[in-house]
Every structure is written in C-alpha cells, then in structure tokens.
Write a protein that holds these residues in place. Structure first.
Motif, mmCIF file in Angstrom:
data_model
loop_
_atom_site.group_PDB
_atom_site.id
_atom_site.type_symbol
_atom_site.label_atom_id
_atom_site.label_comp_id
_atom_site.label_asym_id
_atom_site.label_seq_id
_atom_site.Cartn_x
_atom_site.Cartn_y
_atom_site.Cartn_z
ATOM 1 N N TYR A 55 5.554 7.565 -4.012
ATOM 2 C CA TYR A 55 5.300 8.279 -2.764
ATOM 3 C C TYR A 55 5.039 7.300 -1.628
ATOM 4 N N GLU A 56 5.121 7.832 -0.414
ATOM 5 C CA GLU A 56 4.781 7.088 0.788
ATOM 6 C C GLU A 56 3.567 7.713 1.437
ATOM 7 N N TYR A 57 2.662 6.844 1.874
ATOM 8 C CA TYR A 57 1.491 7.306 2.614
ATOM 9 C C TYR A 57 1.093 6.230 3.610
ATOM 10 N N ALA A 58 0.908 6.623 4.857
ATOM 11 C CA ALA A 58 0.524 5.705 5.931
ATOM 12 C C ALA A 58 1.479 4.520 6.014
ATOM 13 N N GLY A 59 2.771 4.803 5.822
ATOM 14 C CA GLY A 59 3.795 3.770 5.967
ATOM 15 C C GLY A 59 3.945 2.839 4.786
ATOM 16 N N GLU A 60 3.231 3.095 3.687
ATOM 17 C CA GLU A 60 3.319 2.224 2.526
ATOM 18 C C GLU A 60 3.776 3.011 1.301
ATOM 19 N N ARG A 61 4.475 2.313 0.424
ATOM 20 C CA ARG A 61 4.990 2.914 -0.799
ATOM 21 C C ARG A 61 4.043 2.624 -1.957
ATOM 22 N N HIS A 62 3.842 3.650 -2.796
ATOM 23 C CA HIS A 62 2.942 3.514 -3.938
ATOM 24 C C HIS A 62 3.544 4.226 -5.146
ATOM 25 N N ALA A 63 3.145 3.777 -6.327
ATOM 26 C CA ALA A 63 3.280 4.575 -7.540
ATOM 27 C C ALA A 63 1.899 5.094 -7.875
ATOM 28 N N GLY A 64 1.823 6.358 -8.270
ATOM 29 C CA GLY A 64 0.519 6.933 -8.517
ATOM 30 C C GLY A 64 0.559 7.959 -9.628
ATOM 31 N N VAL A 65 -0.622 8.431 -9.977
ATOM 32 C CA VAL A 65 -0.766 9.447 -11.012
ATOM 33 C C VAL A 65 -1.456 10.656 -10.398
ATOM 34 N N LEU A 66 -1.002 11.839 -10.770
ATOM 35 C CA LEU A 66 -1.564 13.076 -10.246
ATOM 36 C C LEU A 66 -2.909 13.346 -10.910
ATOM 37 N N ASP A 67 -3.896 13.673 -10.093
ATOM 38 C CA ASP A 67 -5.238 14.007 -10.581
ATOM 39 C C ASP A 67 -5.706 15.225 -9.807
ATOM 40 N N GLY A 68 -5.464 16.400 -10.365
ATOM 41 C CA GLY A 68 -5.761 17.635 -9.644
ATOM 42 C C GLY A 68 -4.879 17.757 -8.420
ATOM 43 N N SER A 69 -5.509 17.912 -7.258
ATOM 44 C CA SER A 69 -4.741 18.032 -6.015
ATOM 45 C C SER A 69 -4.539 16.676 -5.341
ATOM 46 N N ASN A 70 -4.994 15.608 -5.984
ATOM 47 C CA ASN A 70 -4.864 14.257 -5.434
ATOM 48 C C ASN A 70 -3.822 13.448 -6.196
ATOM 49 N N VAL A 71 -3.312 12.435 -5.517
ATOM 50 C CA VAL A 71 -2.522 11.415 -6.197
ATOM 51 C C VAL A 71 -3.289 10.104 -6.047
ATOM 52 N N VAL A 72 -3.423 9.401 -7.176
ATOM 53 C CA VAL A 72 -4.222 8.173 -7.218
ATOM 54 C C VAL A 72 -3.275 6.999 -7.433
ATOM 55 N N PRO A 73 -3.245 6.017 -6.524
ATOM 56 C CA PRO A 73 -2.314 4.901 -6.690
ATOM 57 C C PRO A 73 -2.670 4.038 -7.891
ATOM 58 N N LEU A 74 -1.627 3.470 -8.488
ATOM 59 C CA LEU A 74 -1.785 2.536 -9.589
ATOM 60 C C LEU A 74 -1.786 1.122 -9.029
ATOM 61 N N GLN A 75 -2.733 0.328 -9.439
ATOM 62 C CA GLN A 75 -2.865 -1.020 -8.894
ATOM 63 C C GLN A 75 -1.697 -1.898 -9.332
ATOM 64 N N ALA A 83 -1.898 0.486 -16.636
ATOM 65 C CA ALA A 83 -2.144 0.348 -15.199
ATOM 66 C C ALA A 83 -3.502 0.919 -14.804
ATOM 67 N N ALA A 84 -4.236 0.142 -14.019
ATOM 68 C CA ALA A 84 -5.529 0.596 -13.500
ATOM 69 C C ALA A 84 -5.324 1.474 -12.273
ATOM 70 N N ARG A 85 -6.204 2.440 -12.083
ATOM 71 C CA ARG A 85 -6.141 3.332 -10.934
ATOM 72 C C ARG A 85 -7.051 2.816 -9.815
ATOM 73 N N ASP A 86 -6.566 2.991 -8.603
ATOM 74 C CA ASP A 86 -7.394 2.679 -7.433
ATOM 75 C C ASP A 86 -7.984 3.988 -6.912
ATOM 76 N N GLU A 87 -9.075 4.418 -7.524
ATOM 77 C CA GLU A 87 -9.660 5.723 -7.190
ATOM 78 C C GLU A 87 -10.085 5.801 -5.726
ATOM 79 N N SER A 88 -10.418 4.660 -5.143
ATOM 80 C CA SER A 88 -10.881 4.659 -3.755
ATOM 81 C C SER A 88 -9.775 5.025 -2.780
ATOM 82 N N ALA A 89 -8.520 4.927 -3.227
ATOM 83 C CA ALA A 89 -7.381 5.213 -2.349
ATOM 84 C C ALA A 89 -6.708 6.543 -2.681
ATOM 85 N N ALA A 90 -7.380 7.389 -3.452
ATOM 86 C CA ALA A 90 -6.822 8.706 -3.773
ATOM 87 C C ALA A 90 -6.592 9.504 -2.495
ATOM 88 N N VAL A 91 -5.529 10.296 -2.478
ATOM 89 C CA VAL A 91 -5.180 11.077 -1.296
ATOM 90 C C VAL A 91 -4.602 12.411 -1.747
#
Length: 276
Positions: free
Chosen positions: A6-26, A43-51
């Motif tokens: 996905y893209e968020y704030a102009g940056e590309r990420h791979a992430g995992v779905l967690d409820g209604s959030n997507v959490v980027p993988l470090q 892969a570790a999750r960056d929970e602080s950057a969940a969106v």
C-alpha cells in the motif's frame, strides 16, 4: 493473516491487516520477489505506524511480479459459452507488471476498444522458487491467494488466434485486496457483480485444471520465482457471451469476490485519451 502492499503519505509499504488497521512490516516495502513465507513469518511489525486501511491506497498486492501467467478456458461453463472443445492442456497467455491495478483503482476504458469485458478470477502468488514442480509438492510453493479481474478487450483479443493483444493492456487488471497465505483461509466460491447484479458465480472445485496441475505444468517450461502470479481462469457469464452483451461502460462498478480471500471493487471510467 492478510498482507497488503500500500501507499500512505507518499511512501510504499508492505503491511499486515490488524482489524481496521494496516501495520507496516519493518524493512519490507512491497510484497514480491523478496517475500518468501519465511521472510513474512519473521518480519517485525511497526505498531507505531499503524494506519486505518481506509486512509491508504491499496496497490496491486504484488506490484512488480517477474511473470504473470493467465489461464483461459478453465471452467466448463465458460468453455461451453465460448462454444469450444474442452482443453486437454491449459490455455496459457502472459500479462505484465504494467497490466496491474490496485484493488479499488478505477479501470479506464481505452479509446481503441469498443468491447471491454470483465473476468473474475482467483490469483495464486508463488512464494518459493522451483522448476519441474510435482503436483504433490505444488502447495509448498504457494505464498498466498488474492482476487483478480482479467479485464479483456474482446475486439483485440479476437484479432488473431493468440490472445495477448486483448489481455495485456496497461493498467487494466486489478489484483488484491490482500494476500492470504494457505492455511489461514482457503478459497471457496467465486462471483462477479456488475452494478450489484451477479453475473458470474462458480466454485473453485469446478476448475478443469487444478492449482497444483497449473503449477506443475507451468514450471515444466519455466522456473517459478517468488512473487510470480498465476490467474487461474474465469467462470461462465462473461459479458461478451451474453445475449444481449454486457460490456463495460463509463460509470459501471465491478466487484469480484472469492470466499475466504476477499473482494476487489473497481469503478469504470470513460475513455482515456490516446497517447503517442
């Protein structure tokens, strides 16, 4: 688990779905050649950057596959509606990374085609490399499943006996919304809705050539690599074969659902301007 690119704030990420959030993988910016099952599991999750998912743009779940293999005539009802004989070997044709769209992107009608059609399909994403893979080993090579729409320009498809010119248009093939690993959910029924009306429905048990057969067949002539995509074919009910025909028009909405995997939803937009 459900994984996304996905893209968020102009940056590309791979992430995992967690409820209604997507959490980027470090350390992972997209799913594809580098994301084997082992890499995703570790892969570790960056929970602080969940969106919230609703705030991101879902990209094609694998944005840059090295190879995309498509299978034609893989459901009996689709073979019947095309008035062809049942194939004894999978009908294969290519797409390219440039063909792909996100799960909710608009599909823009090309000015050159007057016969744009839908084809709901299950996509298989390869996770481990292999050549001459036995059917009994095929499941070991699957990273996950996604949903696709093999949008087809029928007038171009039937210009020749080869289908590529009707199938490999740029920005025409939605792929997503998420990658679902085997075992987390198994694909079941598939259906396509056009403006809310069900126009295709089948069960994946009705495939003429099973997923293991497709993996074994394709890997006979070329090596499969992580991130490669196989579109497994569409059921009967395509618009071109209906009477009257139901081809895609500006303002239409097409939804493809696969039970256990997810749904893609795309709006059809009017003809794009031709470019040199």
């Amino acid at each position: 688990m459900a994984y996304a690119t996905y893209e968020y704030a102009g940056e590309r990420h791979a992430g995992v779905l967690d409820g209604s959030n997507v959490v980027p993988l470090q350390g992972i910016t997209e799913l594809g050649a580098a994301t084997t099952p082992e890499v995703l599991a570790a892969a570790a999750r960056d929970e602080s950057a969940a969106v919230l998912v609703e705030r991101v743009r879902l990209l094609p779940v694998v944005p840059r596959p090295a190879k995309i293999f498509c299978v034609g005539l893989n459901y009996r009802d689709h073979v019947t509606e095309t008035k062809r004989d049942l194939p004894t070997y999978p009908v294969l044709f290519p797409k390219y990374a440039d063909s792909l769209l996100g799960a909710h992107d608009d599909i823009v009608l090309p000015p050159e085609s007057a016969a744009v059609d839908y084809e709901g399909e299950l996509a298989v994403i390869i996770g481990r490399p292999g050549r001459r893979i036995a059917e009994t080993d095929a499941a070991h090579h699957i990273l996950g499943y996604a949903v696709a729409n093999d949008v087809t320009m029928r007038d171009f498809q039937y210009e020749t006996h080869q289908w590529m010119q009707g199938k490999a248009w740029d920005a025409s093939t939605p792929l997503g919304p998420y990658l679902i690993p085997p075992g987390d959910a198994e694909p079941g029924g598939i259906r396509t809705l056009l403006n809310g009306e069900k126009v295709q429905e089948s069960d994946l048990s009705m495939l003429i050539f099973s997923i293991p057969t497709l993996i074994a067949t394709i890997s006979t002539f070329t090596a499969l690599s992580p991130g490669d995509v196989i579109l497994t074919g569409t059921p009967g009910g395509v618009g071109y074969r209906r009477d009257p025909q139901r081809l895609l028009r500006d303002g239409d909405e097409v939804v493809v659902e696969v039970d256990g995997i997810g749904a893609i939803r795309n709006r059809i937009r009017g003809t794009e301007e031709a470019t040199a």
